[in-house]
Scaffold this motif. Structure first.
Motif, mmCIF file in Angstrom:
data_model
loop_
_atom_site.group_PDB
_atom_site.id
_atom_site.type_symbol
_atom_site.label_atom_id
_atom_site.label_comp_id
_atom_site.label_asym_id
_atom_site.label_seq_id
_atom_site.Cartn_x
_atom_site.Cartn_y
_atom_site.Cartn_z
ATOM 1 N N ALA A 119 0.833 -1.208 0.000
ATOM 2 C CA ALA A 119 0.000 0.000 0.000
ATOM 3 C C ALA A 119 0.867 1.257 0.000
ATOM 4 C CB ALA A 119 -0.929 -0.004 1.213
ATOM 5 N N GLY A 120 1.917 1.256 0.799
ATOM 6 C CA GLY A 120 2.808 2.410 0.857
ATOM 7 C C GLY A 120 3.453 2.698 -0.491
ATOM 8 N N PHE A 121 3.878 1.648 -1.173
ATOM 9 C CA PHE A 121 4.472 1.852 -2.491
ATOM 10 C C PHE A 121 3.438 2.333 -3.509
ATOM 11 C CE2 PHE A 121 8.200 -0.924 -1.292
ATOM 12 C CZ PHE A 121 9.142 0.081 -1.433
ATOM 13 N N VAL A 122 2.207 1.864 -3.390
ATOM 14 C CA VAL A 122 1.148 2.363 -4.281
ATOM 15 C C VAL A 122 0.983 3.866 -4.084
ATOM 16 C CG1 VAL A 122 -1.335 2.341 -4.761
ATOM 17 C CG2 VAL A 122 -0.088 0.184 -4.514
ATOM 18 N N PHE A 123 0.897 4.311 -2.833
ATOM 19 C CA PHE A 123 0.786 5.749 -2.553
ATOM 20 C C PHE A 123 2.000 6.498 -3.094
ATOM 21 C CE2 PHE A 123 -1.906 4.346 1.189
ATOM 22 C CZ PHE A 123 -3.104 4.672 0.577
ATOM 23 N N ASP A 124 3.173 5.937 -2.890
ATOM 24 C CA ASP A 124 4.407 6.563 -3.370
ATOM 25 C C ASP A 124 4.347 6.798 -4.873
ATOM 26 O OD1 ASP A 124 7.156 7.421 -3.511
ATOM 27 O OD2 ASP A 124 7.724 5.369 -4.005
ATOM 28 N N PHE A 125 3.984 5.768 -5.631
ATOM 29 C CA PHE A 125 3.968 5.896 -7.086
ATOM 30 C C PHE A 125 2.846 6.810 -7.579
ATOM 31 C CE2 PHE A 125 5.864 1.461 -6.747
ATOM 32 C CZ PHE A 125 7.158 1.945 -6.761
ATOM 33 N N LEU A 126 1.687 6.728 -6.940
ATOM 34 C CA LEU A 126 0.586 7.620 -7.328
ATOM 35 C C LEU A 126 0.935 9.079 -7.064
ATOM 36 C CD1 LEU A 126 -2.570 5.652 -6.099
ATOM 37 C CD2 LEU A 126 -1.806 6.018 -8.451
ATOM 38 N N PHE A 127 1.465 9.360 -5.874
ATOM 39 C CA PHE A 127 1.790 10.741 -5.534
ATOM 40 C C PHE A 127 3.002 11.246 -6.314
ATOM 41 C CE2 PHE A 127 -0.496 9.786 -1.396
ATOM 42 C CZ PHE A 127 -1.684 10.349 -1.850
ATOM 43 N N ALA A 128 3.917 10.368 -6.666
ATOM 44 C CA ALA A 128 5.031 10.771 -7.521
ATOM 45 C C ALA A 128 4.506 11.193 -8.891
ATOM 46 C CB ALA A 128 6.042 9.638 -7.655
ATOM 47 N N THR A 129 3.575 10.423 -9.424
ATOM 48 C CA THR A 129 2.983 10.755 -10.720
ATOM 49 C C THR A 129 2.247 12.083 -10.643
ATOM 50 O OG1 THR A 129 2.750 8.415 -11.263
ATOM 51 C CG2 THR A 129 1.398 9.965 -12.528
ATOM 52 N N ILE A 130 1.452 12.262 -9.597
ATOM 53 C CA ILE A 130 0.705 13.517 -9.436
ATOM 54 C C ILE A 130 1.674 14.693 -9.314
ATOM 55 C CG2 ILE A 130 -0.805 14.816 -7.874
ATOM 56 C CD1 ILE A 130 -2.181 12.040 -7.287
ATOM 57 N N SER A 131 2.708 14.548 -8.502
ATOM 58 C CA SER A 131 3.684 15.629 -8.330
ATOM 59 C C SER A 131 4.344 15.987 -9.653
ATOM 60 C CB SER A 131 4.759 15.228 -7.318
ATOM 61 O OG SER A 131 4.216 15.082 -6.033
ATOM 62 N N LEU A 132 4.746 14.975 -10.402
ATOM 63 C CA LEU A 132 5.399 15.227 -11.683
ATOM 64 C C LEU A 132 4.459 15.907 -12.675
ATOM 65 C CD1 LEU A 132 7.388 11.898 -11.955
ATOM 66 C CD2 LEU A 132 8.391 14.191 -11.804
ATOM 67 N N ILE A 133 3.207 15.493 -12.709
ATOM 68 C CA ILE A 133 2.241 16.112 -13.626
ATOM 69 C C ILE A 133 1.989 17.561 -13.234
ATOM 70 C CG2 ILE A 133 -0.170 16.097 -14.381
ATOM 71 C CD1 ILE A 133 -0.005 13.000 -14.289
ATOM 72 N N VAL A 134 1.850 17.827 -11.948
ATOM 73 C CA VAL A 134 1.588 19.195 -11.491
ATOM 74 C C VAL A 134 2.767 20.111 -11.818
ATOM 75 C CG1 VAL A 134 1.317 20.619 -9.415
ATOM 76 C CG2 VAL A 134 -0.080 18.571 -9.711
ATOM 77 N N VAL A 135 3.986 19.639 -11.619
ATOM 78 C CA VAL A 135 5.168 20.473 -11.829
ATOM 79 C C VAL A 135 5.564 20.547 -13.298
ATOM 80 C CG1 VAL A 135 7.634 20.696 -11.307
ATOM 81 C CG2 VAL A 135 6.024 20.138 -9.491
ATOM 82 N N ASP A 136 5.628 19.396 -13.976
ATOM 83 C CA ASP A 136 6.144 19.347 -15.345
ATOM 84 C C ASP A 136 5.078 19.256 -16.425
ATOM 85 O OD1 ASP A 136 8.746 19.403 -14.318
ATOM 86 O OD2 ASP A 136 8.865 17.220 -14.225
ATOM 87 N N GLY A 137 3.852 18.993 -16.026
ATOM 88 C CA GLY A 137 2.787 18.804 -17.002
ATOM 89 C C GLY A 137 2.687 17.343 -17.407
ATOM 90 N N PRO A 138 1.695 17.030 -18.209
ATOM 91 C CA PRO A 138 1.463 15.627 -18.600
ATOM 92 C C PRO A 138 2.398 15.164 -19.724
ATOM 93 C CG PRO A 138 -0.225 17.005 -19.546
ATOM 94 C CD PRO A 138 0.631 17.910 -18.705
ATOM 95 N N ILE A 139 3.690 15.193 -19.467
ATOM 96 C CA ILE A 139 4.660 14.704 -20.441
ATOM 97 C C ILE A 139 4.894 13.215 -20.177
ATOM 98 C CG2 ILE A 139 5.736 16.965 -20.762
ATOM 99 C CD1 ILE A 139 8.000 16.055 -18.898
ATOM 100 N N PRO A 140 5.412 12.473 -21.127
ATOM 101 C CA PRO A 140 5.578 11.024 -20.930
ATOM 102 C C PRO A 140 6.364 10.657 -19.660
ATOM 103 C CG PRO A 140 5.888 11.553 -23.236
ATOM 104 C CD PRO A 140 5.745 12.868 -22.502
ATOM 105 N N GLN A 141 7.420 11.408 -19.332
ATOM 106 C CA GLN A 141 8.226 11.088 -18.153
ATOM 107 C C GLN A 141 7.428 11.198 -16.857
ATOM 108 O OE1 GLN A 141 9.062 13.083 -20.637
ATOM 109 N NE2 GLN A 141 11.186 12.779 -21.243
ATOM 110 N N SER A 142 6.376 11.989 -16.859
ATOM 111 C CA SER A 142 5.550 12.145 -15.658
ATOM 112 C C SER A 142 4.820 10.852 -15.295
ATOM 113 C CB SER A 142 4.524 13.263 -15.850
ATOM 114 O OG SER A 142 5.168 14.495 -16.048
ATOM 115 N N PHE A 143 4.667 9.971 -16.262
ATOM 116 C CA PHE A 143 3.917 8.739 -16.033
ATOM 117 C C PHE A 143 4.815 7.533 -15.760
ATOM 118 C CE2 PHE A 143 1.173 11.591 -18.349
ATOM 119 C CZ PHE A 143 0.017 11.534 -17.585
ATOM 120 N N PHE A 144 6.128 7.738 -15.687
ATOM 121 C CA PHE A 144 7.049 6.638 -15.421
ATOM 122 C C PHE A 144 6.743 5.915 -14.110
ATOM 123 C CE2 PHE A 144 11.065 4.946 -13.738
ATOM 124 C CZ PHE A 144 11.285 3.967 -14.697
#
Length: 126
Positions: free
Chosen positions: A75-100
């Motif tokens: 569960a912790g890793f799921v939160f980590d990956f979801l919030f990492a994706t959200i953070s990347l999208i908010v800062v960098d926009g929906p570029i392919p690297q944001s979804f890694f």
């Protein structure tokens, strides 16, 4: 059964290497620190994240760790990956690297599914 073990261990060892070993070895580099700053997080957040990633990845590969502890780690890793994706999208926009992080989440999902297939064979079939 042997195929299931191979799939489980391949996915789990990938998570261990990617989320445990790599952060432990690279967390104090300037590139890693800049990555945390780039997302708007304070430096200490990166240190805390690394500690939990290392502990969580160890819990995944140590066979004696079972039950709720492993469930919380997943569960912790799921939160980590979801919030990492959200953070990347908010800062960098929906570029392919944001979804890694979602790619890594899919590998974690394989580990989780096969963990249950191997350790709870009756519930995995239902």
């Amino acid at each position: 059964m042997k195929k299931d073990k191979i799939i489980y261990w391949a996915a789990t060892l990938f998570i261990f290497l990617f989320e445990g070993v790599m952060p432990a070895l690279t967390s104090q580099t300037e590139l890693a620190k800049e990555g945390i700053r780039h997302l708007g997080y304070p430096d200490y957040f990166g240190n805390i994240l690394v500690v939990f990633k290392v502990l969580g990845s160890l819990a995944l590969v140590i066979p004696q760790v079972r039950g709720r502890v492993k469930e919380w780690v997943y569960a912790g890793f799921v939160f980590d990956f979801l919030f990492a994706t959200i953070s990347l999208i908010v800062v960098d926009g929906p570029i392919p690297q944001s979804f890694f992080p979602m790619v890594i989440l899919a590998i974690l999902g394989v580990s989780y599914i096969y963990y249950h297939k191997l350790n709870h064979p009756l519930s995995a079939r239902a």
